[in-house]
Design an enzyme around this catalytic site. Structure first.
Site, PDB file in Angstrom:
ATOM      1  NE  ARG A 192      -3.869   0.547   1.898  1.00 45.53           N
ATOM      2  CZ  ARG A 192      -5.092   0.576   2.426  1.00 45.53           C
ATOM      3  NH1 ARG A 192      -5.341   1.311   3.497  1.00 45.53           N
ATOM      4  NH2 ARG A 192      -6.074  -0.123   1.889  1.00 45.53           N
ATOM      5  CG  HIS A 194      -8.433   0.025  -2.888  1.00 38.43           C
ATOM      6  ND1 HIS A 194      -7.650  -1.066  -2.545  1.00 38.43           N
ATOM      7  CD2 HIS A 194      -9.099   0.380  -1.747  1.00 38.43           C
ATOM      8  CE1 HIS A 194      -7.829  -1.339  -1.269  1.00 38.43           C
ATOM      9  NE2 HIS A 194      -8.693  -0.490  -0.757  1.00 38.43           N
ATOM     10  CD  GLN A 202     -12.915  -2.185  -0.638  1.00 38.12           C
ATOM     11  OE1 GLN A 202     -12.076  -2.127   0.244  1.00 38.12           O
ATOM     12  NE2 GLN A 202     -14.099  -2.767  -0.463  1.00 38.12           N
ATOM     13  CG  ASP A 230     -13.552   6.219  -1.109  1.00 36.36           C
ATOM     14  OD1 ASP A 230     -13.541   6.007   0.121  1.00 36.36           O
ATOM     15  OD2 ASP A 230     -12.533   6.164  -1.823  1.00 36.36           O
ATOM     16  CB  CYS A 254     -13.955   0.935  -0.043  1.00 32.48           C
ATOM     17  SG  CYS A 254     -13.369   2.623   0.155  1.00 32.48           S
ATOM     18  NE  ARG A 301      -9.917  -5.574   0.313  1.00 33.51           N
ATOM     19  CZ  ARG A 301      -9.171  -4.554   0.776  1.00 33.51           C
ATOM     20  NH1 ARG A 301      -9.783  -3.472   1.244  1.00 33.51           N
ATOM     21  NH2 ARG A 301      -7.857  -4.575   0.735  1.00 33.51           N
TER      22      ARG A 301
HETATM   23  N1  NVA Z   1     -10.009   6.483  -1.443  1.00 35.74           N
HETATM   24  C1  NVA Z   1      -9.627   6.084  -0.093  1.00 35.74           C
HETATM   25  C2  NVA Z   1      -9.857   4.619   0.086  1.00 35.74           C
HETATM   26  C3  NVA Z   1      -9.546   4.111   1.469  1.00 35.74           C
HETATM   27  C4  NVA Z   1      -9.701   2.621   1.586  1.00 35.74           C
HETATM   28  C5  NVA Z   1      -8.172   6.448   0.157  1.00 35.74           C
HETATM   29  O1  NVA Z   1      -7.358   6.265  -0.745  1.00 35.74           O
HETATM   30  O2  NVA Z   1      -7.867   6.910   1.250  1.00 35.74           O
HETATM   31  N1   CP Z   2     -11.177  -0.381   2.413  1.00 36.24           N
HETATM   32  C1   CP Z   2      -9.904  -0.428   2.866  1.00 36.24           C
HETATM   33  O1   CP Z   2      -8.960  -0.646   2.115  1.00 36.24           O
HETATM   34  O2   CP Z   2      -9.785  -0.251   4.193  1.00 36.24           O
HETATM   35  P1   CP Z   2      -8.438  -0.003   5.010  1.00 36.24           P
HETATM   36  O3   CP Z   2      -7.912   1.352   4.609  1.00 36.24           O
HETATM   37  O4   CP Z   2      -8.856  -0.065   6.447  1.00 36.24           O
HETATM   38  O5   CP Z   2      -7.444  -1.082   4.655  1.00 36.24           O
END
Ligand code: NVA
Ligand code: CP
Length: 311
Positions: free
Chosen positions: A110, A137, A140, A226, A266, A294
């Protein structure tokens, strides 16, 4: 010594890395793996395999789902963050990839820019999975589509309404629409539109844009949104709060969708910002199944990347 992966190495860096036919296989495997888990049946195809997880951003679901999933399949996990590894002291990502991939069988990352995960994958001896970047992502959306199929059957030909930021989730929904053959009704505030080049899409027939989020939801089979501010964009928080004020999924939007429409998010969610509590906590919401799935889809994904096709 890590066992050999199927050659050539497959990575999962964005949704379009896999074909519709591969997704059909993954969803069938997910169903099997999930049903074994629900029956408390031991299924340990990844004994002696190790997953390294590198987090440069916060996570709850991604960490727990990968970690629990890997242990359940008999493997083990190494957890790294920027702060507790040499990544935080400027060791080149390419060197990190060369070293880690000599010791583990699979890597989940990540991070910020997609180019960073692509550089890692380019120097990795083992498969690399995108656990979220600024641009995509895919894990997800894999879970979201599996969840849709569980509740309503095939997503092909259906309409997904996206209300909110033109972000990593929106980009990935658009890639999924192209691969699996459905339509995204996209409504973003001005200045936060999806960039088709960044989204990595080539067709225009899978997306319709709407200035009014209510119109985007009209007739939709699934309504999804989101956070207004994604990780890494916190400095824009106040500006975004004003720009996104009308992009809050509420009961009126859900009423404009099909009567059996689902709501997904998500997570993490901010009730009263991108979604009203009565929607996310209401009868059309499947967000808890979505979060649980997930783990199940990622178990199928790890199995596929490490062992190839089974059965
Ligand atoms: N769009 C959000 C998704 C979090 C799971 C982010 O990137 O923070
Ligand atoms: N939806 C998701 O990826 O959640 P986290 O940021 O908690 O991993």
């Amino acid at each position: 010594m890590p066992a050999a992966s199927p050659t050539p190495i497959r990575h999962y860096l964005q949704f379009k890395d896999f074909s519709a036919e591969e997704y059909a296989y993954l969803f069938a495997r997910t169903e099997l793996i999930k049903s074994r888990f629900k029956r408390y049946e031991k299924y340990v195809p990844l004994v002696d395999r190790t997953l390294a997880m590198i987090f440069e951003k916060a996570s709850t679901r991604t960490r727990v789902s990968f970690e629990a999933g890997m242990y359940q399949m008999g493997g083990s996990v190494v957890h790294l963050t920027t702060g507790d590894s040499q990544l935080g002291r400027s060791e080149p990502i390419e060197d990190t990839a060369r070293v880690i991939s000599r010791m583990v069988d699979l890597v989940m990352i990540r991070t910020y820019e997609q180019t960073k995960i692509a550089r890692f994958a380019g120097h990795s001896r083992v498969p690399v999975i995108n656990g979220l970047t600024n641009e995509y992502h895919p894990c997800q959306i894999l879970a979201d589509i599996y969840t849709y199929i569980e509740h309503r059957g095939s997503i092909t030909g259906k309409v997904v309404a996206w209300v909110g930021d033109g972000n990593n989730m929106a980009n990935t929904w658009l890639q999924a629409a192209e691969v699996l053959g459905f339509t995204v009704h996209l409504s973003t505030p001005g200045g936060y539109e999806v960039d088709p080049v960044v989204a990595g899409i080539s067709r225009t027939d899978c997306v319709k844009t709407f200035a009014d989020p209510l119109e985007a939801c009209r007739g939709a089979d699934l309504v999804t949104t989101d956070v207004w501010t994604s990780m890494g964009y916190e400095a824009e928080n106040e500006v975004r709060r004003k720009a996104f004020a009308d992009w809050c999924v509420d009961a009126e939007m859900m009423a404009a969708a099909k009567p059996d429409a689902l709501f997904m998010h998500c997570l993490p969610a901010h009730r009263g910002e991108e979604v009203e509590a009565e929607v996310i906590d209401g009868p059309q919401s499947v967000v808890w199944d979505e979060a649980e799935n997930r783990m199940h889809v990622q178990k199928a994904l790890m199995e596929y990347l490490l062992l190839g096709r089974l059965g």
